[in-house]
Structure formats: C-alpha cells, structure tokens
Write an enzyme that holds these catalytic residues in place. Structure first.
Site, mmCIF file in Angstrom:
data_model
loop_
_atom_site.group_PDB
_atom_site.id
_atom_site.type_symbol
_atom_site.label_atom_id
_atom_site.label_comp_id
_atom_site.label_asym_id
_atom_site.label_seq_id
_atom_site.Cartn_x
_atom_site.Cartn_y
_atom_site.Cartn_z
ATOM 1 N N CYS A 130 -2.875 7.933 7.806
ATOM 2 C CA CYS A 130 -3.447 6.588 7.738
ATOM 3 C C CYS A 130 -2.471 5.592 8.372
ATOM 4 O O CYS A 130 -1.281 5.867 8.495
ATOM 5 C CB CYS A 130 -3.702 6.179 6.295
ATOM 6 S SG CYS A 130 -4.908 7.185 5.420
ATOM 7 N N HIS A 168 -5.385 -0.714 5.101
ATOM 8 C CA HIS A 168 -4.971 0.699 5.027
ATOM 9 C C HIS A 168 -6.141 1.512 5.574
ATOM 10 O O HIS A 168 -7.082 1.824 4.848
ATOM 11 C CB HIS A 168 -4.679 1.053 3.572
ATOM 12 C CG HIS A 168 -4.218 2.458 3.356
ATOM 13 N ND1 HIS A 168 -3.271 2.761 2.410
ATOM 14 C CD2 HIS A 168 -4.563 3.640 3.920
ATOM 15 C CE1 HIS A 168 -3.070 4.069 2.405
ATOM 16 N NE2 HIS A 168 -3.851 4.622 3.316
ATOM 17 N N THR A 185 0.854 -1.185 0.000
ATOM 18 C CA THR A 185 0.000 0.000 0.000
ATOM 19 C C THR A 185 0.888 1.232 0.000
ATOM 20 O O THR A 185 1.978 1.222 0.570
ATOM 21 C CB THR A 185 -1.008 0.002 1.168
ATOM 22 O OG1 THR A 185 -1.991 1.016 0.932
ATOM 23 C CG2 THR A 185 -0.346 0.216 2.515
#
Length: 164
Positions: free
Chosen positions: A29, A46, A23
């Site tokens: 995040c 994520h 990711t």
C-alpha cells in the site's frame, strides 16, 4: 494538545494544525501525505490498489490511487487549503513477497511498484509536486504526518525511523 487521527487501510482523512495523521501497515500500500504549508492543513490517504477501473467492487473510493487522491484534495480545499501551496510526500509501495521466475506475471503481482506509479501519475495530472518519498524495499512502514510543519515520520522494523 494535538489529536492523533488514525487513517485505516483503504481510508483517508484530513487534519488541521496541531493535529497529527497516522496510518499503519503500509506494505505494498502507499501512504499519500498532502500538506498545505501556509494554512497548516494535512491530508493522508492509505491506498491499496492503483486503479478503480480494474475492479468490479470499487465502491470504496479511498482504496484506489486514481480516486482517493482527488477526494483527499477536494476535502482539503473545502477546509481552506490552497492548491498552489500543497505538496506531497509518499511512503510504502514495498514488494513484500519474493517473486519466483521473472516474467510478465510479476508486473501484475508487484502491486507496490504499480501503486507508486499510479500515485505519481495522478499527482502529476493534478500538478501536485512530490517533495519527498520513502518507497520500495521489502519492508512495511508506519507513518505520521505533522500539521505543524509537514514532517512525515516513517517508522520501520529493522530500518529505523526518519522524518522526510
């Protein structure tokens, strides 16, 4: 030949050996990498926000720490993972923007810290140990989870690349 499986923002997926999960764009995040070292099954989420309970439009369960981790664990268990073998590594949770005037409002705005705290709370409730993390700071990260050995490569701009 291993397949590279991309996990988008507010997304999650699992991979079996020899595939790799990745990711990009982890700022505030948090990337949650779960790994069963015996069965060589990895899971990657994520997440963008700490809690689905704070948002009216919460239909995307992969967006929130409180729901994504449970879904990810369930997917892994449905694919031969054994919960007693699963460990976790975390990356992300940065403070990407400077906050002016230190106040209580900064806690609300400091989403990276809140995300990391929420993830840790859920993992503790599920009794999944965190064995490594690369969180905080003020820089973004890209990660890759290797199902061969559970290594989590963390790439940053200006802070190098490492495997945790």
């Amino acid at each position: 030949m291993p397949q590279l499986i991309k996990v988008g923002m507010a997304d999650l997926n699992i991979a079996l050996y020899p595939d790799i999960l990745t990711t990009i764009g982890l700022g505030s995040c948090v990337g949650i990498a779960l790994y069963d070292k015996i069965n060589k099954i990895g899971g990657l989420a994520h997440i963008m926000l700490p809690s689905s309970k704070d948002i009216k439009n919460n239909s995307n369960k992969a967006k929130f720490a409180d729901t994504a981790i449970v879904i990810l664990l369930t997917m892994m268990l449905e694919n031969r993972a054994d919960k007693k073998n699963i460990v976790c590594k975390l990356a992300g949770g940065a403070q990407m923007f400077a906050l002016k005037n230190s106040s209580a409002n900064n806690d609300i705005l400091n989403i990276g810290v809140r995300n990391v705290a929420a993830v840790k709370k859920v993992l503790e409730e599920l009794k999944i140990p965190i064995i490594a993390e690369d969180t905080g700071g003020n820089f973004g990260r890209t990660i890759e989870l290797y199902t061969e050995d559970g290594g989590l490569m963390v790439k940053t701009i200006g802070h190098g690349t490492k495997i945790i």
